[in-house]
Design a protein around this motif. Structure first.
Motif, short mmCIF file in Angstrom:
data_model
loop_
_atom_site.label_atom_id
_atom_site.label_comp_id
_atom_site.label_asym_id
_atom_site.label_seq_id
_atom_site.Cartn_x
_atom_site.Cartn_y
_atom_site.Cartn_z
N LEU A 103 0.83 -1.20 0.00
CA LEU A 103 0.00 0.00 0.00
C LEU A 103 0.87 1.25 0.00
CD1 LEU A 103 -2.92 -0.86 2.46
CD2 LEU A 103 -3.03 -0.65 -0.02
N ASN A 104 1.95 1.22 0.80
CA ASN A 104 2.84 2.37 0.83
C ASN A 104 3.56 2.56 -0.51
OD1 ASN A 104 6.03 3.19 1.82
ND2 ASN A 104 4.33 4.57 2.28
N ALA A 105 3.92 1.45 -1.17
CA ALA A 105 4.56 1.56 -2.49
C ALA A 105 3.65 2.29 -3.47
CB ALA A 105 4.90 0.18 -3.02
N SER A 314 10.27 -5.66 -17.36
CA SER A 314 9.86 -5.25 -16.02
C SER A 314 10.57 -6.12 -14.99
CB SER A 314 8.34 -5.38 -15.87
OG SER A 314 7.94 -6.73 -15.96
N ALA A 315 11.02 -5.49 -13.92
CA ALA A 315 11.63 -6.16 -12.77
C ALA A 315 13.02 -6.72 -13.04
CB ALA A 315 10.74 -7.28 -12.24
N LEU A 347 5.72 -1.99 -7.78
CA LEU A 347 6.95 -2.45 -7.14
C LEU A 347 8.10 -1.44 -7.17
CD1 LEU A 347 7.17 -6.27 -7.76
CD2 LEU A 347 6.14 -5.00 -5.90
N PRO A 348 8.23 -0.55 -8.17
CA PRO A 348 9.30 0.44 -8.07
C PRO A 348 9.22 1.33 -6.83
CG PRO A 348 8.54 0.30 -10.32
CD PRO A 348 7.57 -0.51 -9.49
N ASN A 380 8.32 10.11 -7.79
CA ASN A 380 7.62 9.38 -8.84
C ASN A 380 8.35 8.08 -9.18
OD1 ASN A 380 6.38 8.48 -11.26
ND2 ASN A 380 5.79 10.56 -11.79
N PRO A 381 8.00 6.97 -8.53
CA PRO A 381 8.66 5.69 -8.84
C PRO A 381 8.52 5.25 -10.29
CG PRO A 381 7.46 5.54 -6.77
CD PRO A 381 7.06 6.85 -7.40
#
Length: 421
Positions: A103-105, A314-315, A347-348, A380-381
């Motif tokens: 949630l914080n991500a 991705s990832a 996830l970033p 901004n991730p």
């Protein structure tokens, strides 16, 4: 993949996380070191920084589609999404910690009036730092089913309905497209696929090990035939899966199993380039384990799949991937037109998953670039993820502009015939 982080306690599909990544996050002190600052829009001086400016140099914003982004929801606003209840049960502290981290991500407060709405609102805010035309492909995610087509909630980590993904994309067409998820064991799988295509889905997503899907099973032939006729690409997670164990069928993540879809003429986008874990080399008389990424390499180099097999990145630059994977993806310039940018959002926003210092030690990033990247990530991730990929170099080679020209893979499907077997 997006992202839910355990079999029954995860929030959103995502890339594989380090084993035990969230298990230690059971105290406020531990969680504080993982916190996403969730700052607002980039300040003027940062917008004008050369490293930020060069991120979009040479790119057509209208061609820049993030091919791997996740929706998250609890169903509190009628989305139809659901997650396992243990994430809110204090006697499961690791699960509660996972919920807090994800949630914080996504910068969603645990006590938000609506997690469904807050998640989408934050994502829209992040897209404002991108030029007009850039879009994100939002993933639906189907339930796990057994071999008889029966829903298995005990195997299902999370669920995001097709209708909800389509609704969000239709509500914000300037920023979002949507990706369907349909389990092929469903009795009405072909009808659901037709509905998804008619509703504007740009791709289909499977996570075989979590959903209990054997890519090589003969029963999938009618589904593959329909996909091939439609030109809709299949985004499939191969390699090890730590983020969404689901059914726990790790053997189903073997990249070589994707040959069945390729032989049927389906365009396959291998999520994360199968860049984590091991799989059996099924081409051997006596199969032995090897890196899943080496099997992805083998498939990419087989001439029959040149127009059918792609990989999303991705990832792949997370801390749990090897330097060999990083260097190979940068060095293989012949692969660049077949690689697709994707963020695996949210996830970033999980800080320890991305450690630029490790990329510096591997010789892919200059130390002086790290502070700017980290400052951008606090705001901004999504932009951080794109900047990182645009900045990395190995022996003078970086990811080409073609990697970020992703729209072409979804709005103008390639018309190909099934390869000879």
């Amino acid at each position: 993949m997006p992202a839910l982080i355990s079999r029954r306690h995860a929030l959103c599909c995502g890339a594989a996380a380090v084993a035990g990544l969230f298990s230690s996050l059971t105290t406020p002190a531990a969680q504080a070191g993982w916190r996403n600052p969730c700052k607002g829009p980039l300040p003027g001086p940062l917008v004008e920084h050369p490293l930020v400016a060069q991120t979009f140099a040479g790119l057509d914003p209208h061609a820049l589609w993030d091919s791997h982004a996740h929706l998250l929801g609890t169903g509190d606003a009628g989305s139809g999404c659901w997650v396992d209840a243990r994430m809110s049960q204090w006697w499961h502290p690791a699960a509660v910690a996972r919920r807090s981290v994800i949630l914080n991500a996504a910068c969603v407060a645990p006590d938000a009036p609506s997690i469904d709405r807050a998640y989408v609102q934050r994502l829209l805010q992040l897209t404002a730092d991108f030029p007009p035309g850039a879009r994100w492909m939002l993933y639906a995610f189907d339930e796990a089913l057994d071999d008889f087509g029966r829903p298995r909630p005990d195997w299902t980590t999370f669920h995001v309905p097709n209708a909800y993904a389509a609704e969000i994309a239709q509500r914000h067409p300037e920023r979002f497209a949507w990706v369907a998820s349909i389990h092929p064991h469903r009795a009405d799988a072909l009808e659901r696929l037709d509905r998804a295509i008619a509703s504007g889905a740009v791709a289909l997503k499977w996570l075989p090990s979590a959903m209990n899907i054997d890519l090589a099973a003969p029963r999938l032939a009618p589904f593959y035939a329909r996909l091939a006729r439609s030109g809709l690409p299949l985004i499939v997670h191969c390699g090890e899966e730590k983020a969404v164990p689901g059914a726990g069928r790790d053997e189903l993540g073997n990249p070589l199993k994707a040959r069945a879809a390729l032989q049927a003429g389906v365009r396959v986008i291998m999520a994360h380039c199968a860049s984590l874990g091991e799989a059996l080399d099924l081409d051997q008389r006596r199969p032995s384990p090897c890196s899943a990424f080496s099997l992805f390499e083998r498939l990419m180099d087989e001439p029959a799949w040149k127009d059918l097999l792609l990989g999303d990145i991705s990832a792949v630059f997370q801390a749990n991937r090897s330097a060999e994977v990083w260097r190979t993806l940068l060095a293989r310039q012949d692969w660049q037109p077949r690689l697709l940018h994707g963020s695996d959002y949210p996830l970033p926003g999980v800080a320890p998953l991305y450690r630029p210092s490790g990329l510096v030690r591997a010789g892919l990033l200059a130390a002086e670039q790290v502070p700017v990247l980290e400052t951008v990530r606090a705001h901004n991730p999504l932009l951080f993820d794109l900047m990182l990929k645009r900045t990395l170099r190995w022996q003078g080679q970086g990811l080409s502009d073609a990697v970020f020209d992703t729209r072409r893979h979804f709005v103008k499907p390639l018309k190909v015939s099934p390869a000879d077997t």
